[in-house]
Design a protein around this motif. Structure first.
Motif, short mmCIF file in Angstrom:
data_model
loop_
_atom_site.label_atom_id
_atom_site.label_comp_id
_atom_site.label_asym_id
_atom_site.label_seq_id
_atom_site.Cartn_x
_atom_site.Cartn_y
_atom_site.Cartn_z
N GLU A 58 50.63 35.91 35.40
CA GLU A 58 50.23 36.13 37.03
C GLU A 58 52.13 35.55 36.89
N ASN A 116 50.43 39.21 43.22
CA ASN A 116 49.45 39.08 44.50
C ASN A 116 50.45 40.42 45.78
N GLU A 148 45.57 41.43 42.69
CA GLU A 148 45.10 39.98 43.07
C GLU A 148 44.91 40.20 44.47
N ASP A 178 41.10 37.34 44.30
CA ASP A 178 41.41 35.72 44.29
C ASP A 178 40.94 34.95 45.65
N LYS A 199 38.54 35.42 40.51
CA LYS A 199 39.45 33.94 40.18
C LYS A 199 38.64 33.45 40.61
CA CA Z 1 46.86 35.37 42.89
#
Ligand code: CA
Ligand code: C2E
Ligand code: CA
Ligand code: CA
Length: 275
Positions: A58, A116, A148, A178, A199
């Motif tokens: 990530e 993200n 995400e 997320d 997640k």
């Molecule tokens: Ca994240």
């Protein structure tokens, strides 16, 4: 400061509030930070539970502010959202992440890179073509970029977000929801999203070895995800006891300090090679 019934009562004076001054400073500095090249991406590995292989990371942004030093994203992403700078900032993150994914692939260590996205990014009609353009120019497949999006970002504009995620997913980008478990989405809505993974928020994961309720929530979320055909990633895995439980529950991937903290791209490359 006055005392009343044992409680401290403070009178608020803006000029005495260091936080608002700091906020003001950061806001004004944020505008020039991109051009001055002050942002850096760090990378945190995600490990497969089945074989321990690390084939994805990530990307997490940090700001090297000349006056203050390193500033973490929780302190400036919100400001970037409020000022409308988040569009430009996300473009930079995506560009950097695609460049990095290409470099690792060329180096014989192909690694998926997750980026993200903010709530505001989901309303940017030009986003899908922008990402596709980056990926095409780099000569990598969209499969190497994961996106995400927090459950609460999606829920701030459920219909528009769903349309955006459908477009991105149709182009071949993987979508992970997320901070799952913190955003009040309904199961019916979840089913309608083109998500590939959930997640599980670290607030449930971190203490699950010592908290039966947390463990139940995590186990049920993994079962729910699998029943909907989604993969699961647990974040905030800090010790072996949590790893062992997640393994028993059939979680697909884990991320957290137990595996590795976020690190610079060079360090990450060495880490991938070592594994
Ligand atoms: Ca994240
Ligand atoms: P997130 O997406 O939930 O990322 C996970 C955060 O948890 C990261 O914090 C990571 O360093 C931290 N973390 C990872 N493993 C552990 C662990 O085992 N224990 C604990 N206590 N923490 C762990 P970070 O890097 O400070 O990022 C905070 C948030 O800022 C991220 O939360 C994400 O929402 C946002 N963010 C970071 N980079 C970007 C970006 O490029 N764009 C956008 N829009 N948001 C970003
Ligand atoms: Ca998260
Ligand atoms: Ca978070």
């Amino acid at each position: 400061m006055a005392k009343k019934d044992g409680l401290e009562v403070k009178v608020y004076r803006a000029e005495e509030d260091p936080f608002s001054l700091r906020r003001f400073m950061l806001l004004s500095e944020l505008r020039s930070a991109l051009a001055a090249n002050e942002f850096v991406l760090h990378y945190q590995p995600k490990a497969n539970m089945s074989d321990g292989v690390i084939d994805s990371v990530e990307a997490l942004i940090r700001w090297n502010n000349p006056r203050e030093g390193w500033i973490m994203p929780d302190e400036f992403i919100g400001l970037a959202e409020q000022t409308g700078m988040i569009g430009e900032l996300t473009h930079w993150v995506l560009k950097e992440a695609v460049t990095q994914a290409k470099a690792w692939a060329d180096d014989g260590a192909p690694t998926r890179v997750a980026v993200n996205l903010s709530a505001r990014n989901l309303l940017d009609d030009g986003l899908p073509d922008y990402i596709m353009g980056l990926v095409r120019r780099a000569g990598i497949a969209p499969e190497w970029i994961d996106l995400e999006v927090t459950e609460s970002a999606i829920m701030s504009h459920p219909e528009l977000s769903r349309d955006m995620l459908l477009r991105l997913s149709a182009m071949g980008f993987s979508i992970a929801i997320d901070d799952f478990g913190t955003g009040y989405s309904s199961l019916a809505y979840l089913k309608a999203l083109p998500a590939d993974a959930l997640k599980i928020d670290m607030s449930f994961v971190r203490n699950m070895a010592h908290n039966a309720d947390d463990a139940t929530i995590v186990r049920s979320t993994i079962d729910l995800a699998h029943n909907l055909g989604l993969k699961t990633i647990a974040e905030g895995v800090e010790d072996r006891a949590v790893w062992d439980l997640l393994l028993a529950y059939g979680c697909d991937k884990v991320q957290g300090y137990f595996i590795a903290k976020p690190m610079g791209s060079g360090e990450m490359q060495a880490f991938i090679r070592k594994k």
